[in-house]
Design a protein around this motif. Structure first.
Motif, PDB file in Angstrom:
ATOM      1  N   TYR A 225       0.838  -1.203   0.000  1.00 33.85           N
ATOM      2  CA  TYR A 225       0.000   0.000   0.000  1.00 33.85           C
ATOM      3  C   TYR A 225       0.868   1.245   0.000  1.00 33.85           C
ATOM      4  CZ  TYR A 225      -3.146   3.730   1.244  1.00 33.85           C
ATOM      5  OH  TYR A 225      -3.830   4.929   1.230  1.00 33.85           O
ATOM      6  N   GLY A 226       0.716   2.078  -1.026  1.00 35.16           N
ATOM      7  CA  GLY A 226       1.369   3.380  -1.087  1.00 35.16           C
ATOM      8  C   GLY A 226       0.419   4.427  -0.569  1.00 35.16           C
ATOM      9  N   GLY A 227       0.634   4.880   0.665  1.00 35.11           N
ATOM     10  CA  GLY A 227      -0.258   5.862   1.269  1.00 35.11           C
ATOM     11  C   GLY A 227       0.081   6.059   2.731  1.00 35.11           C
ATOM     12  N   MET A 228      -0.887   6.569   3.492  1.00 38.31           N
ATOM     13  CA  MET A 228      -0.657   6.967   4.878  1.00 38.31           C
ATOM     14  C   MET A 228      -1.513   6.138   5.833  1.00 38.31           C
ATOM     15  SD  MET A 228       1.518   9.433   4.233  1.00 38.31           S
ATOM     16  CE  MET A 228       1.696  10.694   5.485  1.00 38.31           C
ATOM     17  N   ASP A 229      -1.241   6.267   7.131  1.00 35.21           N
ATOM     18  CA  ASP A 229      -1.909   5.393   8.096  1.00 35.21           C
ATOM     19  C   ASP A 229      -3.422   5.608   8.282  1.00 35.21           C
ATOM     20  OD1 ASP A 229      -1.990   7.613   9.829  1.00 35.21           O
ATOM     21  OD2 ASP A 229      -0.378   6.873  11.126  1.00 35.21           O
ATOM     22  N   PRO A 230      -3.996   6.817   7.999  1.00 35.05           N
ATOM     23  CA  PRO A 230      -5.464   6.913   8.142  1.00 35.05           C
ATOM     24  C   PRO A 230      -6.221   5.947   7.224  1.00 35.05           C
ATOM     25  CG  PRO A 230      -4.517   9.104   8.094  1.00 35.05           C
ATOM     26  CD  PRO A 230      -3.420   8.148   7.711  1.00 35.05           C
ATOM     27  N   GLN A 231      -5.581   5.530   6.124  1.00 37.78           N
ATOM     28  CA  GLN A 231      -6.183   4.529   5.229  1.00 37.78           C
ATOM     29  C   GLN A 231      -5.674   3.130   5.569  1.00 37.78           C
ATOM     30  OE1 GLN A 231      -5.243   7.753   4.013  1.00 37.78           O
ATOM     31  NE2 GLN A 231      -7.439   8.025   4.320  1.00 37.78           N
ATOM     32  N   ALA A 232      -4.409   3.018   5.914  1.00 32.88           N
ATOM     33  CA  ALA A 232      -3.822   1.693   6.172  1.00 32.88           C
ATOM     34  C   ALA A 232      -4.477   0.996   7.365  1.00 32.88           C
ATOM     35  CB  ALA A 232      -2.321   1.823   6.405  1.00 32.88           C
ATOM     36  N   GLY A 233      -4.813   1.753   8.415  1.00 36.80           N
ATOM     37  CA  GLY A 233      -5.439   1.138   9.594  1.00 36.80           C
ATOM     38  C   GLY A 233      -6.772   0.486   9.277  1.00 36.80           C
ATOM     39  N   PRO A 234      -7.733   1.234   8.692  1.00 35.92           N
ATOM     40  CA  PRO A 234      -9.006   0.625   8.303  1.00 35.92           C
ATOM     41  C   PRO A 234      -8.831  -0.503   7.283  1.00 35.92           C
ATOM     42  CG  PRO A 234      -9.206   3.013   8.300  1.00 35.92           C
ATOM     43  CD  PRO A 234      -7.756   2.706   8.530  1.00 35.92           C
ATOM     44  N   MET A 235      -7.858  -0.360   6.388  1.00 35.15           N
ATOM     45  CA  MET A 235      -7.615  -1.400   5.384  1.00 35.15           C
ATOM     46  C   MET A 235      -7.224  -2.718   6.055  1.00 35.15           C
ATOM     47  SD  MET A 235      -5.204  -1.070   1.985  1.00 35.15           S
ATOM     48  CE  MET A 235      -5.802   0.579   1.570  1.00 35.15           C
ATOM     49  N   LEU A 236      -6.407  -2.635   7.082  1.00 34.11           N
ATOM     50  CA  LEU A 236      -6.009  -3.844   7.816  1.00 34.11           C
ATOM     51  C   LEU A 236      -7.216  -4.496   8.497  1.00 34.11           C
ATOM     52  CD1 LEU A 236      -2.645  -2.584   9.368  1.00 34.11           C
ATOM     53  CD2 LEU A 236      -2.886  -4.432   7.697  1.00 34.11           C
ATOM     54  N   ARG A 237      -8.097  -3.688   9.047  1.00 31.71           N
ATOM     55  CA  ARG A 237      -9.308  -4.235   9.678  1.00 31.71           C
ATOM     56  C   ARG A 237     -10.164  -4.957   8.643  1.00 31.71           C
ATOM     57  NH1 ARG A 237     -10.026   1.022  11.897  1.00 31.71           N
ATOM     58  NH2 ARG A 237     -12.028   1.232  10.837  1.00 31.71           N
ATOM     59  N   GLN A 238     -10.313  -4.346   7.482  1.00 28.34           N
ATOM     60  CA  GLN A 238     -11.168  -4.919   6.441  1.00 28.34           C
ATOM     61  C   GLN A 238     -10.533  -6.158   5.804  1.00 28.34           C
ATOM     62  OE1 GLN A 238     -12.401  -1.462   3.996  1.00 28.34           O
ATOM     63  NE2 GLN A 238     -12.588  -0.356   5.942  1.00 28.34           N
ATOM     64  N   MET A 239      -9.213  -6.202   5.748  1.00 33.28           N
ATOM     65  CA  MET A 239      -8.537  -7.415   5.273  1.00 33.28           C
ATOM     66  C   MET A 239      -8.831  -8.584   6.210  1.00 33.28           C
ATOM     67  SD  MET A 239      -4.869  -5.922   3.922  1.00 33.28           S
ATOM     68  CE  MET A 239      -4.182  -7.524   3.449  1.00 33.28           C
ATOM     69  N   GLU A 240      -8.830  -8.318   7.520  1.00 32.27           N
ATOM     70  CA  GLU A 240      -9.155  -9.377   8.482  1.00 32.27           C
ATOM     71  C   GLU A 240     -10.599  -9.842   8.296  1.00 32.27           C
ATOM     72  OE1 GLU A 240      -7.807 -10.003  12.885  1.00 32.27           O
ATOM     73  OE2 GLU A 240      -9.502  -8.612  12.894  1.00 32.27           O
ATOM     74  N   GLN A 241     -11.510  -8.896   8.083  1.00 35.11           N
ATOM     75  CA  GLN A 241     -12.926  -9.255   7.879  1.00 35.11           C
ATOM     76  C   GLN A 241     -13.119 -10.132   6.640  1.00 35.11           C
ATOM     77  OE1 GLN A 241     -15.010  -5.466   7.763  1.00 35.11           O
ATOM     78  NE2 GLN A 241     -14.139  -4.864   9.736  1.00 35.11           N
ATOM     79  N   LEU A 242     -12.263  -9.932   5.641  1.00 35.15           N
ATOM     80  CA  LEU A 242     -12.371 -10.701   4.391  1.00 35.15           C
ATOM     81  C   LEU A 242     -11.578 -12.002   4.433  1.00 35.15           C
ATOM     82  CD1 LEU A 242     -12.104  -7.763   1.817  1.00 35.15           C
ATOM     83  CD2 LEU A 242     -14.090  -9.252   2.162  1.00 35.15           C
ATOM     84  N   GLY A 243     -11.003 -12.322   5.576  1.00 35.39           N
ATOM     85  CA  GLY A 243     -10.260 -13.579   5.696  1.00 35.39           C
ATOM     86  C   GLY A 243      -8.887 -13.535   5.050  1.00 35.39           C
ATOM     87  N   MET A 244      -8.287 -12.336   4.992  1.00 33.93           N
ATOM     88  CA  MET A 244      -6.949 -12.202   4.400  1.00 33.93           C
ATOM     89  C   MET A 244      -5.886 -12.121   5.500  1.00 33.93           C
ATOM     90  SD  MET A 244      -8.001  -9.441   1.432  1.00 33.93           S
ATOM     91  CE  MET A 244      -6.463  -9.469   0.492  1.00 33.93           C
ATOM     92  N   ALA A 245      -6.037 -12.969   6.505  1.00 33.84           N
ATOM     93  CA  ALA A 245      -5.195 -12.881   7.704  1.00 33.84           C
ATOM     94  C   ALA A 245      -3.763 -13.359   7.476  1.00 33.84           C
ATOM     95  CB  ALA A 245      -5.821 -13.685   8.844  1.00 33.84           C
ATOM     96  N   ASN A 246      -3.517 -14.072   6.378  1.00 33.15           N
ATOM     97  CA  ASN A 246      -2.163 -14.576   6.128  1.00 33.15           C
ATOM     98  C   ASN A 246      -1.425 -13.783   5.053  1.00 33.15           C
ATOM     99  OD1 ASN A 246      -2.422 -16.714   7.992  1.00 33.15           O
ATOM    100  ND2 ASN A 246      -3.619 -17.880   6.498  1.00 33.15           N
TER     101      ASN A 246
END
Length: 375
Positions: A225-246
Motif C-alpha cells: 500500500y502506497g499511502g498513509m496510516d489513516p487509510q492503512a489502519g481501516p484497510m487492515l481491519r477490512q482485510m481481516e474481515q475478508l479472511g486475508m489474515a495470512n
C-alpha cells in the motif's frame, strides 16, 4: 542637579532601548498538516521544530556578533497541495530565514518552487518522492532517504527474505503514494515477483472492501500500500474481515507509525505489516534514545515518526547561519549546502542536488501492537 538627573534618566532609557534592540528576531517557518486526518503527523513534526527553537533560545545563540532570538512561524497545509503553496507564500511574505517541512510529497513538491522563487531554503525530513530534487533548486534539501530506497528495500525483503511470489499493489494517487508504489513494483518485478493486481484509492477513503475483494480473488501472498496510516489502519481491519489474515502487508514510512496500531483497532493483520522508514531506528540514531526521552517528557504520547528529523532540520539551518555569520538566505545557503552536521538522526551532508549523502533505511514489524525494528 536637575539637568544631571535628566541626563541620567535619558541614559537609562537609552540603555533599556539598546538592550531591547540588541537581540535580533529570526523567524523559522514550519509547515505540516495540523488539521485533518494526518494531524498527528503534522503536530509531531511541529513539536520537533518547536523543541529545537526553544533549546536554541535557551543556549543564547549569536550570529555574526549579534544575539538572536528564534521564533517558529508554524503554518497548516492540511496535507493539501493548494494550502501547501499558500502556506509557503505566506512564509515568503513574512521573510522567514528558512523553512522546515513540509510533511507530504504532494505539498512539498509544489511548495519547493515557491521557496525557490523567493530564495528561502527549506529542509524536509519527511517528504520522500524522488521528484522533489529533480528541478535542481538550490533551496531544496532532504535529510531522509527517498522512495527509491524505501520501495527497493521493501521489495528486496519481500523477494529475498520472505520469498513471496504474488503481490497486489494499491496506492492513494498522491505524489507520495504513487511514487513509493511504483518503485516497489519495479524492483519486485525485477526480482521475479508477479504483480497480480493493481488498485487505486484516495487519501480520504475509509471503505476498501471492493478493491480488497477484487485483490483477494487473485490470491496474493502480499499487498503493498502506497499511502498513509489513516487509510492503512481501516484497510487492515477490512482485510481481516475478508479472511486475508495470512497476507503480508507492505508500506513505506507513511504507514510506519505508532498510530497505525490504534487505527487497526486490534486487527490481527497488524502482525503482517512490514514497513520502511528512511533513517536509522531511534536506538541506532547517534542521539536518538536521549532525544526521545526529552521529547516524551515535553510532549507525552505524541511521537509518531518524523519529529527527530524536524528537530535536526531546525538545528541544521541555524548551524549554517552561524557558520555564515548571517541569517540572510542569500549568504547562508552556500554554507547549508556544505553542511557536515552531527545531528540526532545522523551525520548530515548533502549531494549537489540537495539529497542526503548515504541515508539509512530501517524496516519495521509490529509485535504485540508495538513497532519493532528488523535491522
Amino acid at each position: 542637579m536637575q539637568l544631571k538627573l535628566k541626563l541620567t534618566v535619558a541614559a537609562a532609557i537609552a540603555a533599556v532601548a539598546g538592550m531591547a534592540t540588541a537581540q535580533e528576531v529570526v523567524k523559522i517557518g514550519h509547515v505540516g498538516p495540523v488539521s485533518g486526518a494526518q494531524a498527528h503527523y503534522g503536530k509531531d513534526n511541529e513539536n520537533g521544530a518547536r523543541m529545537a527553537v526553544e533549546e536554541l533560545n535557551a543556549q543564547g545563540v549569536t550570529i555574526g556578533g549579534k544575539k538572536v532570538k528564534f521564533e517558529l512561524q508554524a503554518e497548516d497545509d492540511a496535507a493539501d497541495p493548494k494550502q501547501g503553496t499558500a502556506a509557503a507564500q505566506k512564509l515568503c511574505d513574512a521573510k522567514v530565514a528558512g523553512v522546515v517541512g513540509h510533511l507530504n510529497s504532494g505539498t512539498t513538491i509544489p511548495a519547493s518552487k515557491v521557496y525557490n522563487d523567493c530564495g528561502i531554503p527549506h529542509v524536509t525530513g519527511a517528504a520522500t518522492n524522488p521528484n522533489l530534487t529533480k528541478p535542481g533548486y538550490k533551496t531544496t534539501f532532504r535529510i531522509i532517504a527517498n522512495d527509491n530506497a524505501l520501495g527497493a528495500g521493501l521489495a528486496a525483503y519481500a523477494a529475498d527474505t520472505l520469498k513471496l511470489k504474488n503481490v497486489a499493489i494499491i496506492d492513494d494517487r498522491t505524489a507520495y503514494g504513487q511514487g513509493v508504489a511504483s518503485v516497489f513494483k519495479k524492483i519486485a518485478a525485477e526480482k521475479g515477483i508477479k504483480i497480480v493486481d493493481e488498485q487505486f484509492t484516495t487519501d480520504k477513503a475509509t471503505d476498501f472492501m471492493a478493491i480488497l475483494t477484487a485483490i483477494k480473488a487473485k490470491n496474493p501472498d502480499g499487498v503493498f500500500y502506497g499511502g498513509m496510516d489513516p487509510q492503512a489502519g481501516p484497510m487492515l481491519r477490512q482485510m481481516e474481515q475478508l479472511g486475508m489474515a495470512n497476507v503480508k502487508y507492505f508500506g513505506g514510512d507513511g504507514i510506519c507509525t505508532a498510530e497505525i496500531a490504534r487505527l487497526a483497532a486490534g486487527a490481527k493483520t497488524l502482525e503482517n505489516v512490514v514497513c520502511a522508514e528512511g533513517g536509522a531506528s531511534l536506538a541506532k540514531m547517534p542521539g536518538g534514545t536521549a532525544w526521545k526521552a526529552k521529547y516524551d517528557a515535553k510532549y507525552p504520547n505524541q511521537f509518531q515518526v518524523y519529529s527527530p528529523y524536524t528537530y535536526d532540520a531546525t538545528m541544521l539551518l541555524v548551524d549554517a547561519m552561524k557558520r555564515a555569520g548571517s541569517w540572510d538566505p542569500k549568504v547562508y545557503i552556500p554554507e547549508l549546502a556544505k553542511s557536515n552536521f552531527k545531528g540526532v538522526t545522523a551525520n548530515i551532508a548533502f549531494e549537489p542536488n540537495g539529497e542526503m549523502k548515504n541515508p539509512a533505511i530501517t524496516l519495521y514489524v509490529y509485535k504485540d501492537g508495538k513497532k519493532s525494528p528488523l535491522n
